[in-house]
Motif scaffolding. Structure first.
Motif, mmCIF file in Angstrom:
data_model
loop_
_atom_site.group_PDB
_atom_site.id
_atom_site.type_symbol
_atom_site.label_atom_id
_atom_site.label_comp_id
_atom_site.label_asym_id
_atom_site.label_seq_id
_atom_site.Cartn_x
_atom_site.Cartn_y
_atom_site.Cartn_z
ATOM 1 N N UNK A 1 0.827 -1.201 0.000
ATOM 2 C CA UNK A 1 0.000 0.000 0.000
ATOM 3 C C UNK A 1 0.864 1.255 0.000
ATOM 4 N N UNK A 2 0.403 2.248 -0.723
ATOM 5 C CA UNK A 2 0.946 3.607 -0.672
ATOM 6 C C UNK A 2 -0.123 4.493 -0.045
ATOM 7 N N UNK A 3 0.211 5.171 1.048
ATOM 8 C CA UNK A 3 -0.776 5.973 1.775
ATOM 9 C C UNK A 3 -0.288 7.411 1.924
ATOM 10 N N UNK A 4 -1.230 8.358 1.813
ATOM 11 C CA UNK A 4 -0.854 9.752 2.031
ATOM 12 C C UNK A 4 -1.925 10.715 1.585
ATOM 13 N N UNK A 5 -1.513 11.943 1.341
ATOM 14 C CA UNK A 5 -2.484 12.964 0.984
ATOM 15 C C UNK A 5 -1.860 14.119 0.229
ATOM 16 N N UNK A 6 -2.734 15.019 -0.196
ATOM 17 C CA UNK A 6 -2.361 16.220 -0.928
ATOM 18 C C UNK A 6 -2.822 17.442 -0.153
ATOM 19 N N UNK A 7 -2.161 18.568 -0.376
ATOM 20 C CA UNK A 7 -2.647 19.818 0.203
ATOM 21 C C UNK A 7 -3.856 20.306 -0.588
ATOM 22 N N UNK A 8 -4.701 21.088 0.078
ATOM 23 C CA UNK A 8 -5.881 21.612 -0.596
ATOM 24 C C UNK A 8 -5.481 22.534 -1.736
ATOM 25 N N UNK A 9 -4.550 23.438 -1.479
ATOM 26 C CA UNK A 9 -4.170 24.442 -2.480
ATOM 27 C C UNK A 9 -2.649 24.575 -2.516
ATOM 28 N N UNK A 10 -2.000 23.982 -3.503
ATOM 29 C CA UNK A 10 -0.536 24.045 -3.564
ATOM 30 C C UNK A 10 -0.012 25.447 -3.837
ATOM 31 N N UNK A 11 -0.896 26.356 -4.233
ATOM 32 C CA UNK A 11 -0.465 27.729 -4.518
ATOM 33 C C UNK A 11 -0.623 28.663 -3.315
ATOM 34 N N UNK A 12 -1.100 28.132 -2.202
ATOM 35 C CA UNK A 12 -1.249 28.963 -1.010
ATOM 36 C C UNK A 12 0.120 29.410 -0.513
ATOM 37 N N UNK A 13 0.247 30.683 -0.180
ATOM 38 C CA UNK A 13 1.525 31.222 0.296
ATOM 39 C C UNK A 13 1.403 31.777 1.717
ATOM 40 N N UNK A 14 0.268 31.542 2.369
ATOM 41 C CA UNK A 14 0.074 32.046 3.720
ATOM 42 C C UNK A 14 0.929 31.253 4.702
ATOM 43 N N UNK A 15 1.502 31.941 5.688
ATOM 44 C CA UNK A 15 2.231 31.262 6.755
ATOM 45 C C UNK A 15 1.244 30.412 7.544
ATOM 46 N N UNK A 16 1.669 29.210 7.965
ATOM 47 C CA UNK A 16 0.716 28.321 8.612
ATOM 48 C C UNK A 16 1.424 27.280 9.457
ATOM 49 N N UNK A 17 0.617 26.461 10.103
ATOM 50 C CA UNK A 17 1.124 25.344 10.892
ATOM 51 C C UNK A 17 1.455 24.145 9.999
ATOM 52 N N UNK A 18 1.237 24.278 8.709
ATOM 53 C CA UNK A 18 1.395 23.167 7.779
ATOM 54 C C UNK A 18 2.725 23.190 7.023
ATOM 55 N N UNK A 19 3.653 23.999 7.455
ATOM 56 C CA UNK A 19 4.885 24.161 6.673
ATOM 57 C C UNK A 19 5.673 22.857 6.527
#
Length: 461
Positions: free
Chosen positions: A103-121
């Motif tokens: 199995x390969x497991x994981x995910x994608x970000x909602x918006x790869x073009x988002x440039x806002x600073x966040x907890x998701x860095x």
């Protein structure tokens, strides 16, 4: 020839078409709690684990360790890049026919073009892992696989070491009783940018009434603070116990756990047959069976919610007609009732055409109108301008695929990012021409509830 001897003999062979060799071996075991297996690896694999359970609880997957990580920070080619690299690995896979597919497991970000600073860095645009140890519980049977992806010439010795570690993990899960922890003690809850959210809803409603878009989903977040660090296993235990009808997921990376209990399947593929669900439009649950029924009828007959649902049906059916044959879908939605909320729901299915894979459908389905808006490009522009946060993996595809081409992705709503003694929760709603900020705000509280409750928060705002 013994099972072990056969696998070890195969490990000595090298595929000349690739520097990598991908070996997988499966054993069937007696039933243990998947969360106990996760707990068994919680110390040595604290930063390297994942959890998945489908909505009808016929499939649970736990991954410990990383045999391989596949990431992408591409804007437009991240789905293709992950698919390509996974297929390259599968092309050099060596396993016996009776072994379970890796199995390969994981995910994608909602918006790869988002440039806002966040907890998701710490999370790239796409993040997927092949686990070293893969537990699969399916239809009453339980299997544990070892996955080894290596260029090392000493693969036999490495695989033997993995076998010993597998047996150690199984033993711990079998004999150590999993003690379900009490819920975390919440020291405070902060609403992040509440006034900005209310203003954004009103501004977006005004823009829609001017014809700039038909629908835009606007989300907001909460920050929960705890008296001490919350463990990933505890968070997953509580949310899986309380949200029985949902997809449960947890993806650990760099000390953070993205987890949730989402009602919404994005896409499932089983032996070449594709399935999806159009889920949009919502209303609360009633306090009595009669009130629940009345609220459900209200939802089924509400113009705003039916319009919101119609956008999703149109979009998903168009994607299926492009990538599938023999597409079927009922003409009218029905109700999906889960613990805290009722949704309008329309299933759809079709036979995958030649050349298409699960990543093709994920790319074309994301973001659905239920999480982005209509038209998609305009809605995304409005979200980038009006939302005061980076969604990270919230409202984005998360799930798995295997070396046989099967797999399932859900839309990561009813979710949160657990980060030590803090957690960030996310919820949103579809804004249309007659939306009212206060009502949209109230609806987000209903959507916060699954994660809020699992982490010890109160059920009201």
């Amino acid at each position: 020839m013994s099972r072990k001897t056969t696998a070890t003999k195969n490990i000595g062979k090298t595929d000349k078409t690739s520097d990598y060799r991908f070996f997988s071996e499966t054993i069937e075991i007696g039933r243990i709690s998947p969360l106990s297996f996760l707990e068994a690896g919680s110390s040595d694999y604290k930063e390297k684990h994942f959890y998945w359970q489908n909505a009808d609880r016929t499939l649970t997957i736990v991954g410990l360790g990383h045999a391989k990580i596949i990431t992408s920070n591409e804007y437009d080619k991240r789905f293709l890049e992950v698919s390509k690299r996974w297929k390259e690995l599968c092309a050099v896979l060596i396993k016996e026919e009776k072994d379970i597919a890796p199995v390969l497991f994981g995910g994608f970000s909602f918006d790869p073009k988002s440039i806002k600073a966040s907890k998701w860095d710490g999370f790239p645009s796409a993040y997927f892992v092949v686990p070293s140890y893969q537990l699969i519980s399916k239809n009453g049977q339980m299997f544990i696989s070892i996955n080894l992806i290596t260029t090392d010439s000493n693969a036999v010795e490495e695989f033997d070491a993995l076998r010993e570690e597998r047996d150690r993990l199984i033993h711990i899960a079998e004999v150590n009783e999993f003690a379900s922890s009490i819920k975390p003690i919440v020291s405070g809850i902060d609403e992040i940018e509440k006034d900005s959210y209310l203003k954004a809803v009103q501004d977006v409603t005004d823009q829609i009434n001017k014809g700039e878009a038909e629908k835009v989903v606007i989300a907001r977040s909460l920050q929960m603070n705890f008296e001490q660090e919350v463990s990933s296993v505890a968070a997953l235990h509580h949310i899986t116990s309380e949200q029985q009808e949902s997809y449960h997921f947890g993806l650990q990376k760099n000390g953070q756990l993205f987890f949730g209990a989402t009602p919404e399947r994005l896409i499932e593929i089983v032996d070449g047959q594709a399935y999806s669900a159009c889920v949009a439009g919502s209303i609360k649950r009633g306090k009595t069976a009669m009130e629940d029924r009345e609220l459900g009828e209200e939802l089924l007959n509400d113009d705003k919610n039916r319009e919101e649902h119609h956008y999703v049906v149109n979009m998903i059916s168009n994607v299926f007609n492009k990538n599938c044959s023999d597409v079927s879908m009922p003409k009218e939605p029905k109700l999906m009732r889960i613990r805290d909320i009722q949704h309008l729901f329309t299933p759809i299915e079709g036979k995958l055409v030649s050349g298409a894979d699960i990543f093709n459908l994920v790319e074309e389905l994301h973001p659905t109108p239920a999480l982005g808006g209509v038209p998609t490009n305009k809605a995304m522009e409005v979200i980038r301008r009006e939302e005061r946060m980076d969604r990270g993996y919230y409202a984005a595809p998360i799930g798995w695929t295997d070396s046989d081409g099967n797999g399932e992705f859900a839309v990561a709503i009813r979710s949160g990012l657990l980060d030590g003694d803090k957690a960030y929760l996310y919820a949103g709603g579809g804004i249309v021409a007659d939306s009212e900020p206060d009502k949209e705000y109230d609806e987000t509280w209903v959507k916060f509830r699954p994660v809020l409750r699992a982490l010890g928060g109160k059920l009201n705002g």
